[in-house]
Design an enzyme around this catalytic site. Structure first.
Site, PDB file in Angstrom:
ATOM      1  CB  SER A  89      42.361  30.996  33.376  1.00  0.00           C
ATOM      2  OG  SER A  89      43.676  30.978  32.844  1.00  0.00           O
TER       3      SER A  89
ATOM      4  CE1 TYR B 286      41.092  35.894  30.646  1.00  0.00           C
ATOM      5  CE2 TYR B 286      43.072  34.828  31.462  1.00  0.00           C
ATOM      6  CZ  TYR B 286      41.860  34.753  30.825  1.00  0.00           C
ATOM      7  OH  TYR B 286      41.395  33.544  30.366  1.00  0.00           O
TER       8      TYR B 286
END
Length: 263
Positions: free
Chosen positions: A140, A153
């Site tokens: 990501s 995350y």
């Protein structure tokens, strides 16, 4: 491999995983679909068998559970037809670090880090011995941006980015291609599952556009693919700055700026 390699896709019941399955099926690859939701995978497999005429196996597995993870590892080690691993399964947690519980964070790390690493580790020796194969790791842009506030995350995705770069150095010379794909906000169910409303965000990419762009990078054999980044030179500049630091990191003494006497 004389035929197109089989592709194993994790998180294949929906979102990016389901689209990767669709795209590889339409390229003529047989599939192994891995996810918790067997009903959704069955529905996807039925459609793709009809539309693409490929063979599809389904492995129902919760990759945070050791027994299920071991089942997928065994398939990757033993099935010589599998030549591409799409490490897509992942999750985000509700809230911020102060609101998250230890159990929530352990599950997040188990899926985003431990399972992904173990699956790559299960298949890499066979790929290296064969001198071919590909591992696609979905990370990501949050891996590059702690400012976004998704602390744990983002840390898991930074791990995946580093892992991919390291695997490239280790496996690339042996003929194994490794790709890190860095999506920005993409319209998938991960938002709802983490308690966020994707409709309140701006700059959200549709999942099919993200996967199609990532596959352009795959075909080009890019190490790092960032579909939302307009100017690749920005990544190249960042990488060049990192490379420039490397010769300065191994020193026998602390840098002068840390040895100045206090006033």
């Amino acid at each position: 491999m004389s035929q197109k390699p089989t592709v194993l896709v994790t998180g294949a019941s929906t979102g990016l995983g389901a689209i990767y399955a669709d795209r590889f099926a339409r390229r003529g690859h047989d599939l192994v679909l891995v996810a918790r939701d067997a009903a959704r995978m069955q529905e996807l497999a039925k459609r793709l068998r009809t539309e693409a005429g490929v063979k599809i196996d389904i492995l129902q597995a919760d990759l945070t559970k050791d027994t299920d993870l071991a089942k997928v590892e065994t398939r990757l080690r033993d099935d010589k037809h599998i030549g591409i691993l799409v490490n897509n399964a992942g999750a985000a947690a509700h809230g911020n670090f102060l609101q998250q519980t230890g159990d929530e964070l352990a599950n997040l790390v188990a899926l985003n880090v431990t399972a992904l690493t173990r699956l790559a580790n299960a298949v890499a020796p066979r790929f290296a011995q064969a001198g071919e194969g590909a591992i696609i790791n979905i990370t990501s842009v949050v891996a590059l941006a702690p400012e976004l506030g998704l602390t744990v995350y983002g840390a898991t995705k930074a791990f995946v980015l580093f892992l991919t770069q390291g695997l490239h150095l280790e496996l690339g010379p042996k003929g194994v291609y490794v790709q890190a794909v860095l999506p920005a906000a993409t319209r998938t169910e991960i938002w709802e599952r983490s308690g966020r409303d994707v409709n309140t965000l701006t700059g959200v990419m549709e999942a099919d556009e993200l996967v199609d762009a990532a596959l352009v990078g795959f075909d080009r054999r890019e190490l790092i693919t960032i579909p939302p980044l307009p100017n690749a030179d920005q990544w190249n500049t960042l990488e060049a700055a990192r490379q420039a630091m490397l010769p300065n990191l191994a020193q026998s003494h602390a840098a002068e700026r840390y040895r100045a006497k206090a006033a």
